[in-house]
Enzyme design. Structure first.
Site, short mmCIF file in Angstrom:
data_model
loop_
_atom_site.label_atom_id
_atom_site.label_comp_id
_atom_site.label_asym_id
_atom_site.label_seq_id
_atom_site.Cartn_x
_atom_site.Cartn_y
_atom_site.Cartn_z
N ARG A 38 48.60 49.22 27.96
CA ARG A 38 49.53 50.28 28.35
C ARG A 38 48.81 51.57 28.75
O ARG A 38 47.87 51.99 28.10
CB ARG A 38 50.45 50.56 27.16
N GLY A 43 43.19 53.66 23.29
CA GLY A 43 42.19 52.66 23.69
C GLY A 43 42.17 52.43 25.19
O GLY A 43 41.11 52.35 25.81
N CYS A 44 43.34 52.35 25.79
CA CYS A 44 43.43 52.10 27.23
C CYS A 44 42.89 53.29 28.02
O CYS A 44 42.26 53.10 29.07
CB CYS A 44 44.87 51.78 27.63
N THR A 45 43.12 54.48 27.53
CA THR A 45 42.60 55.68 28.19
C THR A 45 41.07 55.70 28.10
O THR A 45 40.39 55.97 29.10
CB THR A 45 43.21 56.94 27.56
N ALA A 48 39.70 53.05 30.56
CA ALA A 48 39.83 53.48 31.95
C ALA A 48 38.83 54.58 32.29
O ALA A 48 38.19 54.55 33.35
CB ALA A 48 41.26 53.95 32.21
#
Length: 154
Positions: A38, A43-45, A48
């Site tokens: 998401r 974590g995704c930030t 990325a």
């Protein structure tokens, strides 16, 4: 998960602007294809932003980064703008491509079981053949691991 040596499944999905992007658009380049749960989660930030920092080095290996989640194009547009992400983010709200690549799996969080996108990465060669499968990657080291592999250090 798909296996090394197999042809990556073809797909066409909308990008952050709603424009269709196909895997075949990147024929002749290596593709770092990563699936993440998401936009705008910690974590995704981190994952990325790590890919964003390494984009120049990846480009020197003739590699392009593509991130896929079930977030909407509008969500991707905000996410990419907020963190100046210089790579392609694709929207798969029906998780068709996510499932085709084996990234839609059962997850457990605080004892609750649900289906969702697991963080994983594929490295495809210039012909679209899977060269590396990385299940359950860590957000902080995923980009470094891909670069190490491309540099012949892994």
């Amino acid at each position: 998960m798909l296996e090394v040596g197999t042809r990556a499944p073809a797909f066409t999905l909308p990008d952050k602007n709603g424009a269709p992007v196909s895997l075949s658009d990147f024929q002749g380049r290596k593709v770092v294809l990563y699936f993440y749960p998401r936009d705008n989660t910690p974590g995704c930030t981190r994952q990325a932003c790590a890919f964003a920092r390494r984009c120049g080095e990846l480009e020197r290996h003739n590699a392009v980064v593509i991130g896929i989640s079930k977030d909407s194009p509008a969500s991707h547009l905000k996410f990419a703008g907020k963190y100046q992400l210089p790579f392609v983010l694709l929207s798969d709200p029906e998780h068709t491509v996510i499932e085709a690549y084996g990234a839609w799996q059962e997850k457990k969080l605080y004892g609750k079981v649900s289906m969702g996108t697991v963080r994983c990465t594929y490295l495809l060669d210039e012909a679209g053949v899977i060269q590396r499968v990385m299940p359950k990657v860590k957000p902080d080291t995923n980009a470094d691991e891909i670069l190490a592999y491309l540099n012949g250090d892994a």
